[in-house]
Motif scaffolding. Structure first.
Motif, mmCIF file in Angstrom:
data_model
loop_
_atom_site.group_PDB
_atom_site.id
_atom_site.type_symbol
_atom_site.label_atom_id
_atom_site.label_comp_id
_atom_site.label_asym_id
_atom_site.label_seq_id
_atom_site.Cartn_x
_atom_site.Cartn_y
_atom_site.Cartn_z
ATOM 1 N N VAL A 1 -3.946 -3.273 -0.986
ATOM 2 C CA VAL A 1 -2.703 -3.056 -0.267
ATOM 3 C C VAL A 1 -3.039 -2.817 1.202
ATOM 4 O O VAL A 1 -3.837 -1.941 1.531
ATOM 5 C CB VAL A 1 -1.933 -1.840 -0.827
ATOM 6 C CG1 VAL A 1 -0.601 -1.665 -0.102
ATOM 7 C CG2 VAL A 1 -1.697 -1.998 -2.324
ATOM 8 N N THR A 2 -2.459 -3.634 2.072
ATOM 9 C CA THR A 2 -2.696 -3.466 3.501
ATOM 10 C C THR A 2 -1.412 -2.986 4.163
ATOM 11 O O THR A 2 -0.383 -3.645 4.118
ATOM 12 C CB THR A 2 -3.121 -4.802 4.143
ATOM 13 O OG1 THR A 2 -4.203 -5.351 3.383
ATOM 14 C CG2 THR A 2 -3.580 -4.583 5.582
ATOM 15 N N CYS A 3 -1.500 -1.820 4.777
ATOM 16 C CA CYS A 3 -0.368 -1.246 5.498
ATOM 17 C C CYS A 3 -0.250 -1.941 6.850
ATOM 18 O O CYS A 3 -1.226 -2.503 7.356
ATOM 19 C CB CYS A 3 -0.613 0.250 5.681
ATOM 20 S SG CYS A 3 0.612 1.084 6.698
ATOM 21 N N ASP A 4 0.923 -1.873 7.446
ATOM 22 C CA ASP A 4 1.114 -2.430 8.783
ATOM 23 C C ASP A 4 0.188 -1.788 9.817
ATOM 24 O O ASP A 4 -0.107 -2.376 10.849
ATOM 25 C CB ASP A 4 2.562 -2.234 9.238
ATOM 26 C CG ASP A 4 3.436 -3.412 8.839
ATOM 27 O OD1 ASP A 4 2.892 -4.380 8.283
ATOM 28 O OD2 ASP A 4 4.651 -3.354 9.085
ATOM 29 N N CYS A 5 -0.258 -0.559 9.571
ATOM 30 C CA CYS A 5 -1.149 0.118 10.508
ATOM 31 C C CYS A 5 -2.571 -0.421 10.390
ATOM 32 O O CYS A 5 -3.437 -0.080 11.190
ATOM 33 C CB CYS A 5 -1.138 1.629 10.295
ATOM 34 S SG CYS A 5 -2.145 2.211 8.914
ATOM 35 N N GLY A 6 -2.820 -1.253 9.373
ATOM 36 C CA GLY A 6 -4.141 -1.850 9.224
ATOM 37 C C GLY A 6 -4.986 -1.206 8.135
ATOM 38 O O GLY A 6 -6.001 -1.754 7.713
ATOM 39 N N HIS A 7 -4.553 -0.050 7.684
ATOM 40 C CA HIS A 7 -5.317 0.641 6.633
ATOM 41 C C HIS A 7 -5.178 -0.094 5.302
ATOM 42 O O HIS A 7 -4.096 -0.547 4.943
ATOM 43 C CB HIS A 7 -4.809 2.079 6.499
ATOM 44 C CG HIS A 7 -5.545 2.866 5.452
ATOM 45 N ND1 HIS A 7 -6.763 3.452 5.697
ATOM 46 C CD2 HIS A 7 -5.234 3.136 4.164
ATOM 47 C CE1 HIS A 7 -7.171 4.068 4.593
ATOM 48 N NE2 HIS A 7 -6.261 3.891 3.650
ATOM 49 N N GLN A 8 -6.300 -0.204 4.597
ATOM 50 C CA GLN A 8 -6.275 -0.855 3.293
ATOM 51 C C GLN A 8 -6.620 0.134 2.198
ATOM 52 O O GLN A 8 -7.469 0.997 2.385
ATOM 53 C CB GLN A 8 -7.324 -1.978 3.230
ATOM 54 C CG GLN A 8 -6.921 -3.208 4.012
ATOM 55 C CD GLN A 8 -7.799 -4.394 3.679
ATOM 56 O OE1 GLN A 8 -8.943 -4.201 3.299
ATOM 57 N NE2 GLN A 8 -7.264 -5.584 3.818
ATOM 58 N N SER A 9 -5.931 0.006 1.081
ATOM 59 C CA SER A 9 -6.357 0.792 -0.076
ATOM 60 C C SER A 9 -6.473 -0.176 -1.234
ATOM 61 O O SER A 9 -5.788 -1.196 -1.299
ATOM 62 C CB SER A 9 -5.362 1.904 -0.381
ATOM 63 O OG SER A 9 -4.105 1.365 -0.651
ATOM 64 N N ARG A 10 -7.400 0.118 -2.117
ATOM 65 C CA ARG A 10 -7.604 -0.765 -3.258
ATOM 66 C C ARG A 10 -7.737 0.056 -4.518
ATOM 67 O O ARG A 10 -8.202 1.185 -4.496
ATOM 68 C CB ARG A 10 -8.829 -1.642 -3.054
ATOM 69 C CG ARG A 10 -10.098 -0.906 -2.654
ATOM 70 C CD ARG A 10 -11.303 -1.812 -2.713
ATOM 71 N NE ARG A 10 -11.141 -2.985 -1.867
ATOM 72 C CZ ARG A 10 -11.519 -4.215 -2.224
ATOM 73 N NH1 ARG A 10 -12.078 -4.417 -3.403
ATOM 74 N NH2 ARG A 10 -11.334 -5.213 -1.424
ATOM 75 N N TYR A 11 -7.256 -0.527 -5.574
ATOM 76 C CA TYR A 11 -7.409 0.121 -6.867
ATOM 77 C C TYR A 11 -7.553 -0.955 -7.927
ATOM 78 O O TYR A 11 -7.172 -2.106 -7.704
ATOM 79 C CB TYR A 11 -6.262 1.081 -7.157
ATOM 80 C CG TYR A 11 -4.869 0.531 -6.924
ATOM 81 C CD1 TYR A 11 -4.219 -0.195 -7.912
ATOM 82 C CD2 TYR A 11 -4.202 0.752 -5.717
ATOM 83 C CE1 TYR A 11 -2.942 -0.692 -7.706
ATOM 84 C CE2 TYR A 11 -2.916 0.258 -5.512
ATOM 85 C CZ TYR A 11 -2.307 -0.455 -6.509
ATOM 86 O OH TYR A 11 -1.033 -0.941 -6.305
ATOM 87 N N PRO A 12 -8.122 -0.580 -9.063
ATOM 88 C CA PRO A 12 -8.356 -1.589 -10.106
ATOM 89 C C PRO A 12 -7.072 -2.210 -10.600
ATOM 90 O O PRO A 12 -6.053 -1.535 -10.688
ATOM 91 C CB PRO A 12 -9.035 -0.801 -11.224
ATOM 92 C CG PRO A 12 -9.456 0.485 -10.641
ATOM 93 C CD PRO A 12 -8.573 0.745 -9.469
ATOM 94 N N TYR A 13 -7.126 -3.482 -10.872
ATOM 95 C CA TYR A 13 -5.978 -4.205 -11.405
ATOM 96 C C TYR A 13 -5.786 -3.812 -12.856
ATOM 97 O O TYR A 13 -6.748 -3.734 -13.616
ATOM 98 C CB TYR A 13 -6.246 -5.704 -11.282
ATOM 99 C CG TYR A 13 -5.061 -6.542 -11.661
ATOM 100 C CD1 TYR A 13 -3.994 -6.665 -10.798
ATOM 101 C CD2 TYR A 13 -5.042 -7.213 -12.871
ATOM 102 C CE1 TYR A 13 -2.911 -7.437 -11.141
ATOM 103 C CE2 TYR A 13 -3.960 -8.000 -13.213
ATOM 104 C CZ TYR A 13 -2.891 -8.110 -12.342
ATOM 105 O OH TYR A 13 -1.820 -8.872 -12.691
ATOM 106 N N GLU A 14 -4.554 -3.527 -13.244
ATOM 107 C CA GLU A 14 -4.329 -3.142 -14.637
ATOM 108 C C GLU A 14 -3.340 -4.097 -15.281
ATOM 109 O O GLU A 14 -2.293 -4.343 -14.742
ATOM 110 C CB GLU A 14 -3.765 -1.728 -14.712
ATOM 111 C CG GLU A 14 -4.768 -0.714 -14.237
ATOM 112 C CD GLU A 14 -4.110 0.647 -14.033
ATOM 113 O OE1 GLU A 14 -4.627 1.605 -14.608
ATOM 114 O OE2 GLU A 14 -3.122 0.711 -13.298
#
Ligand SMILES: [Zn+2]
Length: 91
Positions: A78-91
């Protein structure tokens, strides 16, 4: 469920509503309040809350509006408009 946990749920709902209405500033305020409550009460924020908010700028993420969602190597990125990315395992 404790009172604090209920209030966090409520703030989550309010943040989601505000974000859907396009009021990102108000959504962010709710996100911050919920985070502060969790911290003060040593609660873990619900998974759904963590996945719908940006760790860097506290935005409530609405895919297609202020966030991009992709899948990559079995992960959701997931990429926020601020540029920060977070990732989590696909379920
Ligand atoms: Zn952000």
């Amino acid at each position: 469920m404790s009172i604090a946990a209920e209030r966090i749920e409520r703030l989550h709902a309010l943040a989601r509503e505000a974000a859907r209405e396009g009021d990102d500033d108000r959504a962010r305020e709710y996100v911050r309040l919920a985070r502060r409550l969790a911290e003060r009460n040593r609660l873990t924020l619900p998974r759904e809350f963590r996945r719908s908010t940006c760790d860097a700028c506290d935005a409530y993420l609405v895919p297609g509006r202020n966030a991009r969602v992709r899948t990559q190597d079995g992960h959701v990125v997931v990429t926020c408009d601020c540029g920060h990315q977070s990732r989590y395992p696909y379920e």
